[in-house]
Design an enzyme around this catalytic site. Structure first.
Site, mmCIF file in Angstrom:
data_model
loop_
_atom_site.group_PDB
_atom_site.id
_atom_site.type_symbol
_atom_site.label_atom_id
_atom_site.label_comp_id
_atom_site.label_asym_id
_atom_site.label_seq_id
_atom_site.Cartn_x
_atom_site.Cartn_y
_atom_site.Cartn_z
ATOM 1 N N ASP A 104 0.859 -1.281 -0.056
ATOM 2 C CA ASP A 104 -0.071 -0.073 0.100
ATOM 3 C C ASP A 104 0.916 1.290 -0.156
ATOM 4 O OD1 ASP A 104 -3.072 0.862 0.521
ATOM 5 O OD2 ASP A 104 -1.811 2.055 1.919
ATOM 6 N N HIS A 276 -7.184 -7.028 0.208
ATOM 7 C CA HIS A 276 -6.147 -5.928 0.350
ATOM 8 C C HIS A 276 -5.071 -6.006 1.095
ATOM 9 C CE1 HIS A 276 -4.156 -2.160 -0.123
ATOM 10 N NE2 HIS A 276 -4.484 -1.877 0.979
#
Length: 297
Positions: A104, A276
């Site tokens: 991320d 994610h």
């Protein structure tokens, strides 16, 4: 968590970066995303420490690291400045060349480090991202609604700061529940660590500045690299969630790897089980995949 790891705060000249370190062998830097801290690597790092000297760091403005003053152009929170912190950190720890994996926001710092400091980064792994300029250039309602921090936290202050301060628990719960990973992935102590990291006004402002920099300077830096033909020189591994958005959103470009191939000469990758937050959801698979790449096996 991190029972065998030493903790240390390192002054890089512009920031104080909190780290945890364990293991022996080549230096491997692990970088976290939002709304996480270095705690996201709690189950991956011990496995990698069997083969590497693993350093888990909180990015400037996050977790237990310091929050340097920002500027009107947000430059102190551009990925270029954040990458500079970590190059200095690794040199302080004795690693002039090292391996790096970032998830991320940490992945954005990691690839900027590889572009700006090609003599320092030996191998690079980016987890569940495409380059910042590429993401913004393709942004549509799916990004605006699905990954709302991109647009919300980049708004001028004090709106996003006020909202984060008033709703740290809601912010963390929304991200952990709605970005494809099972809520059970995050034990209460981990969830609380992420909430606590979003309660401090200085850290809240720093995180918003990082998102503002991503919407402006980071995009500019990426486009300058594209214009001049500067590419990532080291081997790159791109991993993404098999249940997340990237594979679907960028299908026409050949998926995330298709985009990364226009940035790196030596690139490979694939989908990982989970959403994610797959490093936390699937730590055994994540550790094994990173170990094989960084070890050359």
């Amino acid at each position: 968590m991190f029972e065998a790891f030493d903790s240390r705060e390192i002054d890089t000249g512009e920031a104080r970066i909190f780290t945890r370190r364990a293991g022996d062998g080549p230096g491997l830097l692990l970088l976290h995303g939002f709304p996480e801290t270095h705690v996201m690597w709690r189950d991956v790092a011990p496995k990698l420490a069997r083969d590497f000297t693993v350093i888990c760091a909180d990015l400037r403005g996050y977790g237990q690291s310091s929050c340097p003053p920002s500027a009107a152009d947000h430059a102190p929170y551009a990925k270029r400045a954040m990458a500079g912190d970590l190059v200095a950190l690794m040199e302080t720890l004795g690693f002039t060349r090292f391996l790096v994996a970032g998830h991320d926001r940490g992945g954005r710092v990691a690839y900027r480090m590889a572009l700006d400091h090609p003599d320092r980064v030996e191998k690079l792994a980016v987890l569940d991202i495409v380059p910042t300029a590429e993401a913004w250039d393709r942004a549509d309602a799916r990004l605006a609604l699905g990954y709302w921090p991109w647009s919300l936290l980049a708004q001028p202050e004090p709106l996003p700061e006020t909202m984060l301060a008033a709703g740290a628990e809601a912010v963390v719960d929304n991200a952990l529940s709605n970005w494809g990973s099972a809520p059970a992935t995050f034990p209460p102590a981990v969830r609380q660590a992420y909430v606590d990291a979003l309660r401090d006004p200085a850290h809240i402002h720093a995180i918003c500045e990082e998102y503002r920099a991503a919407a402006s300077l980071d995009r500019r830096h990426d486009r300058e690299d594209q214009a001049t033909g500067r590419r990532i020189a080291c081997p790159l591994l791109a991993l993404w969630s098999e249940h997340g958005a990237l594979a679907e959103w960028y299908r026409d470009e050949g998926g995330p790897l298709g985009i990364w191939r226009s940035w790196a000469d030596d690139s490979s990758g694939g989908a990982m089980p989970g959403g994610h937050f797959f490093p936390e959801e699937s730590p055994i698979e994540t550790a094994a995949t990173l170990d094989a790449f960084f070890s050359g096996r």
